[in-house]
Design an enzyme around this catalytic site. Structure first.
Site, PDB file in Angstrom:
ATOM      1  CE  LYS A   1      -4.246  -1.436  -0.190  1.00 23.19           C
ATOM      2  NZ  LYS A   1      -4.533  -2.676   0.368  1.00 23.19           N
TER       3      LYS A   1
ATOM      4  CE  LYS B   1      -5.050  -9.564  -3.378  1.00 22.54           C
ATOM      5  NZ  LYS B   1      -5.609  -9.461  -2.053  1.00 22.54           N
TER       6      LYS B   1
ATOM      7  CE  LYS C   1     -14.729  -3.118  -6.642  1.00 23.09           C
ATOM      8  NZ  LYS C   1     -15.939  -2.671  -6.072  1.00 23.09           N
TER       9      LYS C   1
HETATM   10  P1  TYM Z   1     -10.825  -8.852   1.857  1.00 24.19           P
HETATM   11  O1  TYM Z   1     -12.073  -8.057   2.023  1.00 24.19           O
HETATM   12  O2  TYM Z   1      -9.722  -8.285   1.064  1.00 24.19           O
HETATM   13  O3  TYM Z   1     -11.166 -10.272   1.263  1.00 24.19           O
HETATM   14  C1  TYM Z   1     -12.171 -11.062   1.839  1.00 24.19           C
HETATM   15  C2  TYM Z   1     -11.816 -12.515   1.783  1.00 24.19           C
HETATM   16  O4  TYM Z   1     -11.637 -12.916   0.426  1.00 24.19           O
HETATM   17  C3  TYM Z   1     -10.377 -13.532   0.275  1.00 24.19           C
HETATM   18  N1  TYM Z   1      -9.830 -13.201  -1.053  1.00 24.19           N
HETATM   19  C4  TYM Z   1      -9.268 -14.104  -1.848  1.00 24.19           C
HETATM   20  N2  TYM Z   1      -9.058 -15.421  -1.709  1.00 24.19           N
HETATM   21  C5  TYM Z   1      -8.470 -16.072  -2.733  1.00 24.19           C
HETATM   22  N3  TYM Z   1      -8.096 -15.474  -3.888  1.00 24.19           N
HETATM   23  C6  TYM Z   1      -8.284 -14.147  -4.073  1.00 24.19           C
HETATM   24  N4  TYM Z   1      -7.932 -13.579  -5.216  1.00 24.19           N
HETATM   25  C7  TYM Z   1      -8.884 -13.397  -3.035  1.00 24.19           C
HETATM   26  N5  TYM Z   1      -9.222 -12.097  -2.870  1.00 24.19           N
HETATM   27  C8  TYM Z   1      -9.794 -11.998  -1.652  1.00 24.19           C
HETATM   28  C9  TYM Z   1      -9.512 -12.969   1.378  1.00 24.19           C
HETATM   29  O5  TYM Z   1      -8.444 -13.839   1.679  1.00 24.19           O
HETATM   30  C10 TYM Z   1     -10.500 -12.842   2.495  1.00 24.19           C
HETATM   31  O6  TYM Z   1     -10.635 -14.078   3.179  1.00 24.19           O
HETATM   32  N6  TYM Z   1      -8.667  -8.264   6.241  1.00 24.19           N
HETATM   33  C11 TYM Z   1      -9.745  -8.932   5.579  1.00 24.19           C
HETATM   34  C12 TYM Z   1     -11.106  -8.673   6.166  1.00 24.19           C
HETATM   35  C13 TYM Z   1     -11.163  -8.946   7.617  1.00 24.19           C
HETATM   36  C14 TYM Z   1     -11.131 -10.234   8.235  1.00 24.19           C
HETATM   37  C15 TYM Z   1     -11.206  -9.975   9.622  1.00 24.19           C
HETATM   38  C16 TYM Z   1     -11.057 -11.521   7.745  1.00 24.19           C
HETATM   39  C17 TYM Z   1     -11.247  -8.026   8.597  1.00 24.19           C
HETATM   40  N7  TYM Z   1     -11.288  -8.625   9.810  1.00 24.19           N
HETATM   41  C18 TYM Z   1     -11.218 -11.024  10.536  1.00 24.19           C
HETATM   42  C19 TYM Z   1     -11.055 -12.564   8.683  1.00 24.19           C
HETATM   43  C20 TYM Z   1     -11.141 -12.321  10.055  1.00 24.19           C
HETATM   44  C21 TYM Z   1      -9.753  -8.450   4.142  1.00 24.19           C
HETATM   45  O7  TYM Z   1      -9.369  -7.363   3.828  1.00 24.19           O
HETATM   46  O8  TYM Z   1     -10.290  -9.311   3.284  1.00 24.19           O
END
Ligand code: TYM
Length: 328
Positions: free
Chosen positions: A111, A194, A197
């Site tokens: 970032k 990957k 968004k």
């Molecule tokens: P976020 O919102 O970026 O993504 C949500 C979930 O989707 C998974 N993910 C993917 N898995 C495989 N391939 C991809 N290309 C891909 N893109 C996204 C992410 O691994 C995630 O599981 N920090 C987290 C949100 C969060 C969270 C938490 C998760 C906040 N608090 C507590 C678990 C527990 C996040 O930004 O995910």
């Protein structure tokens, strides 16, 4: 019963990466665990979204959770900012988190590189907020994709450190969970890393047939294999990785054989892949439309989910306050 906690940031529609990395596990786990699934709206503030956008995105993620098959009678679905105890735990964890270790987190470094004008403290302390989400409910398992591994390690570190500082055995270390044993990373269709968004290379759960077909047919490929059984370059492996999760094994085997004998026609493979993605997503899309138009129901689900999350959060905060030396 073992506890499961996980969340997704509301930044518009969910994509195939979110589905295979997280939501598919949520649906699988709801029958066997005490599950809490939330919409991580606080985490999404690092990019300063407009209030109306965040309002809409929260509803969209709620509707998409339900459309994918999360059943509010089995799992609690809530909005992170409805459970304010998390902020208090976030503050305590921030007191135990060191600048150096937070600066070394790969996603933070990325970032800093990509958005040097907005390196805010929320971004730096993103892992402590995530640890608070998880440890608040003493989660045993956290279903996440591969990109969250480092954040999960930080959550375990903050649990151990809290226990050590206060000489207690209070927080337990949560494990990551993946529906197919290994951590998954769904690639983008643009030949880069990957699906994400901010990478702008997503297939969204809400995409219609025409959009999906167009995106898949445009996926980057190469000029084809020249030697039997040769290793696949990344751009081609990406297509196979997506096929592995959306298509039948016989389809995957068929195209693998074609690759190995240098007879593969990428056009055919993409057509099949697009068709398989469409048949997975068409019914989900229908249900998203249904749930998305029922605000009253979404609000009820979120209210009931927050009540359940609040119960367990209030208990944790009371106990943590006592451990820290505050009056309970
Ligand atoms: P976020 O919102 O970026 O993504 C949500 C979930 O989707 C998974 N993910 C993917 N898995 C495989 N391939 C991809 N290309 C891909 N893109 C996204 C992410 O691994 C995630 O599981 N920090 C987290 C949100 C969060 C969270 C938490 C998760 C906040 N608090 C507590 C678990 C527990 C996040 O930004 O995910």
């Amino acid at each position: 019963m073992e506890k499961v906690v996980s969340g997704i940031r509301p930044t518009g529609n969910l994509h195939l990466g979110n589905y295979f990395g997280a939501v598919k596990s949520f649906v699988k786990m709801q029958d066997d665990y005490d599950c809490l699934f939330f919409v991580a709206d606080w985490h999404s503030l690092t990019t300063h979204p407009k209030p109306e956008d965040i309002r809409q995105s929260v509803k969209t993620v709620m509707a998409e959770y339900l459309a994918c098959g999360i059943d509010p009678n089995k799992a609690s679905i809530y909005v992170q900012s409805d459970v304010k105890e998390v902020l208090e735990l976030y503050l305590y964890f921030n007191m135990n988190a060191y600048l150096g270790e937070l600066e070394r987190v790969t996603s933070f470094k990325e970032k800093v590189r990509k958005q040097p004008d907005n390196v805010n403290a929320g971004l730096l302390t993103y892992p402590t907020l995530m640890a608070a989400d998880i440890l608040m409910h003493k989660a045993d398992k956290v279903p996440v994709g591969k990109d969250q591994e480092q954040n999960m390690e930080m959550a375990r570190l903050f649990a151990r450190r809290f226990n050590r500082i206060y000489d207690v055995e209070y927080f337990k270390e949560p494990e990551s969970f993946h529906f197919s044993d290994k951590a998954i990373k769904i690639p983008g269709l643009d030949g880069s890393g990957k699906m994400g968004k901010s990478e702008g290379n997503c297939i969204y759960l809400f995409d219609d047939e025409k959009t999906i077909t167009k995106k898949v047919m445009k996926a980057v490929t190469d000029s084809g294999p020249t030697v039997p059984n040769q290793e696949k370059p990344d751009v081609i492996q990406n297509l196979f990785t997506i096929m592995e999760v959306v298509s039948d094994k016989s389809t995957l085997d068929y195209f693998n054989d074609k690759w190995n004998s240098c007879e593969i026609r990428y056009g055919d493979m993409k057509k099949q892949l697009a068709a398989d993605i469409c048949s997975l997503l068409a019914p989900i899309r229908e249900r998203i439309l249904e749930f998305r138009s029922n605000d009253e129901y979404l609000e009820r689900v979120a209210r009931e989910g927050a009540e359940h999350a609040h119960e367990s959060a209030a208990k944790t905060i009371q106990e943590v306050r006592e451990i820290i030396g505050f009056h309970g």
